[in-house]
Design a protein around this motif. Sequence first.
Motif, mmCIF file in Angstrom:
data_model
loop_
_atom_site.group_PDB
_atom_site.id
_atom_site.type_symbol
_atom_site.label_atom_id
_atom_site.label_comp_id
_atom_site.label_asym_id
_atom_site.label_seq_id
_atom_site.Cartn_x
_atom_site.Cartn_y
_atom_site.Cartn_z
ATOM 1 N N LEU B 59 -19.952 18.622 -44.906
ATOM 2 C CA LEU B 59 -19.312 17.313 -45.051
ATOM 3 C C LEU B 59 -20.156 16.407 -45.958
ATOM 4 O O LEU B 59 -19.632 15.741 -46.858
ATOM 5 C CB LEU B 59 -19.138 16.671 -43.666
ATOM 6 C CG LEU B 59 -18.564 15.244 -43.633
ATOM 7 C CD1 LEU B 59 -17.187 15.190 -44.288
ATOM 8 C CD2 LEU B 59 -18.503 14.719 -42.200
ATOM 9 N N PHE B 60 -21.461 16.442 -45.740
ATOM 10 C CA PHE B 60 -22.362 15.642 -46.567
ATOM 11 C C PHE B 60 -22.272 16.067 -48.036
ATOM 12 O O PHE B 60 -22.166 15.238 -48.948
ATOM 13 C CB PHE B 60 -23.799 15.782 -46.047
ATOM 14 C CG PHE B 60 -24.808 14.941 -46.784
ATOM 15 C CD1 PHE B 60 -24.705 13.560 -46.826
ATOM 16 C CD2 PHE B 60 -25.873 15.542 -47.435
ATOM 17 C CE1 PHE B 60 -25.641 12.787 -47.505
ATOM 18 C CE2 PHE B 60 -26.809 14.780 -48.117
ATOM 19 C CZ PHE B 60 -26.695 13.400 -48.151
ATOM 20 N N LEU B 61 -22.301 17.378 -48.284
ATOM 21 C CA LEU B 61 -22.188 17.884 -49.658
ATOM 22 C C LEU B 61 -20.865 17.455 -50.284
ATOM 23 O O LEU B 61 -20.801 17.132 -51.470
ATOM 24 C CB LEU B 61 -22.311 19.414 -49.668
ATOM 25 C CG LEU B 61 -23.698 19.964 -49.316
ATOM 26 C CD1 LEU B 61 -23.637 21.480 -49.108
ATOM 27 C CD2 LEU B 61 -24.708 19.614 -50.404
ATOM 28 N N ALA B 62 -19.802 17.432 -49.474
ATOM 29 C CA ALA B 62 -18.482 17.027 -49.986
ATOM 30 C C ALA B 62 -18.470 15.552 -50.361
ATOM 31 O O ALA B 62 -17.910 15.166 -51.391
ATOM 32 C CB ALA B 62 -17.405 17.326 -48.953
ATOM 33 N N THR B 63 -19.124 14.718 -49.550
ATOM 34 C CA THR B 63 -19.139 13.277 -49.885
ATOM 35 C C THR B 63 -19.896 13.040 -51.187
ATOM 36 O O THR B 63 -19.647 12.066 -51.886
ATOM 37 C CB THR B 63 -19.804 12.409 -48.785
ATOM 38 O OG1 THR B 63 -21.188 12.762 -48.676
ATOM 39 C CG2 THR B 63 -19.124 12.588 -47.452
ATOM 40 N N MET B 64 -20.863 13.930 -51.497
ATOM 41 C CA MET B 64 -21.630 13.759 -52.720
ATOM 42 C C MET B 64 -21.025 14.489 -53.904
ATOM 43 O O MET B 64 -21.560 14.459 -55.004
ATOM 44 C CB MET B 64 -23.065 14.244 -52.503
ATOM 45 C CG MET B 64 -23.783 13.439 -51.436
ATOM 46 S SD MET B 64 -25.567 13.413 -51.686
ATOM 47 C CE MET B 64 -25.743 12.674 -53.296
ATOM 48 N N ASN B 65 -19.906 15.185 -53.697
ATOM 49 C CA ASN B 65 -19.322 16.004 -54.759
ATOM 50 C C ASN B 65 -20.375 16.934 -55.370
ATOM 51 O O ASN B 65 -20.460 17.090 -56.594
ATOM 52 C CB ASN B 65 -18.712 15.139 -55.862
ATOM 53 C CG ASN B 65 -17.515 14.367 -55.361
ATOM 54 O OD1 ASN B 65 -16.628 14.932 -54.738
ATOM 55 N ND2 ASN B 65 -17.494 13.070 -55.623
ATOM 56 N N SER B 66 -21.194 17.518 -54.511
ATOM 57 C CA SER B 66 -22.236 18.421 -55.005
ATOM 58 C C SER B 66 -21.607 19.637 -55.680
ATOM 59 O O SER B 66 -20.656 20.220 -55.170
ATOM 60 C CB SER B 66 -23.122 18.883 -53.846
ATOM 61 O OG SER B 66 -24.039 19.851 -54.299
ATOM 62 N N PRO B 67 -22.132 20.019 -56.854
ATOM 63 C CA PRO B 67 -21.587 21.178 -57.559
ATOM 64 C C PRO B 67 -21.952 22.495 -56.875
ATOM 65 O O PRO B 67 -21.462 23.546 -57.262
ATOM 66 C CB PRO B 67 -22.239 21.094 -58.942
ATOM 67 C CG PRO B 67 -23.513 20.346 -58.713
ATOM 68 C CD PRO B 67 -23.241 19.397 -57.580
ATOM 69 N N MET B 68 -22.845 22.412 -55.878
ATOM 70 C CA MET B 68 -23.241 23.650 -55.208
ATOM 71 C C MET B 68 -23.835 23.313 -53.851
ATOM 72 O O MET B 68 -24.224 22.181 -53.592
ATOM 73 C CB MET B 68 -24.299 24.372 -56.046
ATOM 74 C CG MET B 68 -25.543 23.515 -56.247
ATOM 75 S SD MET B 68 -26.587 24.070 -57.604
ATOM 76 C CE MET B 68 -27.889 22.837 -57.553
ATOM 77 N N ASP B 69 -23.885 24.334 -52.983
ATOM 78 C CA ASP B 69 -24.599 24.192 -51.730
ATOM 79 C C ASP B 69 -26.002 24.735 -51.956
ATOM 80 O O ASP B 69 -26.186 25.939 -52.144
ATOM 81 C CB ASP B 69 -23.904 24.980 -50.622
ATOM 82 C CG ASP B 69 -24.610 24.807 -49.274
ATOM 83 O OD1 ASP B 69 -25.753 24.310 -49.273
ATOM 84 O OD2 ASP B 69 -24.015 25.160 -48.251
ATOM 85 N N PRO B 70 -27.005 23.831 -51.954
ATOM 86 C CA PRO B 70 -28.369 24.300 -52.219
ATOM 87 C C PRO B 70 -28.791 25.449 -51.311
ATOM 88 O O PRO B 70 -29.560 26.310 -51.724
ATOM 89 C CB PRO B 70 -29.220 23.050 -51.966
ATOM 90 C CG PRO B 70 -28.297 21.908 -52.223
ATOM 91 C CD PRO B 70 -26.948 22.377 -51.754
ATOM 92 N N LEU B 71 -28.279 25.456 -50.060
ATOM 93 C CA LEU B 71 -28.663 26.520 -49.132
ATOM 94 C C LEU B 71 -28.269 27.896 -49.668
ATOM 95 O O LEU B 71 -29.024 28.863 -49.571
ATOM 96 C CB LEU B 71 -28.015 26.292 -47.759
ATOM 97 C CG LEU B 71 -28.357 27.335 -46.697
ATOM 98 C CD1 LEU B 71 -29.854 27.320 -46.388
ATOM 99 C CD2 LEU B 71 -27.557 27.095 -45.415
ATOM 100 N N GLU B 72 -27.071 27.968 -50.256
ATOM 101 C CA GLU B 72 -26.611 29.247 -50.803
ATOM 102 C C GLU B 72 -27.491 29.676 -51.978
ATOM 103 O O GLU B 72 -27.843 30.844 -52.133
ATOM 104 C CB GLU B 72 -25.148 29.135 -51.249
ATOM 105 C CG GLU B 72 -24.190 28.952 -50.072
ATOM 106 C CD GLU B 72 -22.764 28.633 -50.509
ATOM 107 O OE1 GLU B 72 -22.450 28.781 -51.708
ATOM 108 O OE2 GLU B 72 -21.972 28.210 -49.645
ATOM 109 N N LEU B 73 -27.836 28.701 -52.807
ATOM 110 C CA LEU B 73 -28.688 28.978 -53.963
ATOM 111 C C LEU B 73 -30.071 29.450 -53.509
ATOM 112 O O LEU B 73 -30.613 30.455 -54.012
ATOM 113 C CB LEU B 73 -28.806 27.691 -54.790
ATOM 114 C CG LEU B 73 -29.467 27.759 -56.162
ATOM 115 C CD1 LEU B 73 -28.710 28.692 -57.078
ATOM 116 C CD2 LEU B 73 -29.532 26.363 -56.770
ATOM 117 N N ILE B 74 -30.626 28.755 -52.534
ATOM 118 C CA ILE B 74 -31.957 29.104 -52.033
ATOM 119 C C ILE B 74 -31.931 30.479 -51.371
ATOM 120 O O ILE B 74 -32.825 31.303 -51.563
ATOM 121 C CB ILE B 74 -32.448 28.017 -51.040
ATOM 122 C CG1 ILE B 74 -32.696 26.697 -51.778
ATOM 123 C CG2 ILE B 74 -33.716 28.478 -50.316
ATOM 124 C CD1 ILE B 74 -32.778 25.486 -50.869
#
Lengths: 206, 206
Positions: B59-74
């Motif tokens: 939900l937090f990532l969605a409010t920020m319109n993040s282009p990615m989930d850092p957790l997945e990248l990490i």
Amino acid sequence: MRRTGRRPGNPDTREAILGAARNAFAEKGYDGASIRAIATSAGVDPALVHHYFGSKDKLFLATMNSPMDPLELITEAAAGDRSELGVRFVRLFLQIWDGPAGAAGVALLRSTVGNEWATKMFREFIITQILRRAVPKLGLDEAEGQLRVTFAASQMVGMAMARYVIKVEPLASAPIEVVVAAIGPTVQRYLTEDLPGVFDGTGAGG
Amino acid sequence: MRRTGRRPGNPDTREAILGAARNAFAEKGYDGASIRAIATSAGVDPALVHHYFGSKDKLFLATMNSPMDPLELITEAAAGDRSELGVRFVRLFLQIWDGPAGAAGVALLRSTVGNEWATKMFREFIITQILRRAVPKLGLDEAEGQLRVTFAASQMVGMAMARYVIKVEPLASAPIEVVVAAIGPTVQRYLTEDLPGVFDGTGAGG
């Protein structure tokens, strides 16, 4: 200290020049803007522009409210043992940003990414005030120098963002010498060391 | 594809939740905002928030319109030879930003520094979505991990700024593998290598 109040029809000359310069740099870029045209637009003699600002570079830095003249920083960092170039540069950079000029730096970075116009001006700033001057000043290879300096700039812009704009801990409060110890070698490597895969066209492999 | 039009008194539920979440995160920070309070503020059942967004992080990532989930990248970067961690991370990062999600990343960075509120949210983003997750995921020492990750973040934020926002050449057009070869080892060093002067309190000396 007596300051001259502004009166309609007789605006402060320095501000008039700065306003004309901002428009000229924004419309024509750094190279396309001339002191003569800026003076005409501001309704003053070109000699007055030189009197107030010294040079086109200094005028450009003034329109951007730059917290420092990159040329002075580069020149000072370049003096001394070449193997300590990165450490010296990062230390000088942090001393400026940790000091009273830091607020101007934060304002510059904030405005930079706020809109397309400001971003374009910041690109001109990096190209004309950093790349063009750093490559010869640091005695870098012409073919490699531009890319090397942009890598170093990416680390310095990111450090300024993380420490002074976003203020993420523990980086924001780390002593200068701790940050110098971490990113000084990074800047050194980007500027002067062998970078396998960067200039030989092979990439990082893997 | 039929989309439900908005009507007064019956706004789109997903948007209502996002709006309530933005307010809650801004007012109370990530930790202080609860799914329950966000649901109440949006006039929906908490189960519906989970249904739409899955988790508080999402939900937090969605409010920020993040282009990615850092957790997945990490998580993806963490899988494999530890000596290639930096190279893998930088490559994945650049592949995302060079791709269709890059525009969202640029918008996020731009909005981030535009005002104090957005800057505070981005700080929360780095703390809760990157620092908290990267230190255990990457198996970093608890005492050193936070500072190591912020150094790496400073390089990645700076790379995103230089390549995608400011677009300074020749960095902006350099092939991904050239950038990986240059900054992969930087991130590797920050995350896993010995950093003399950083954790022993001696600074860089000189």
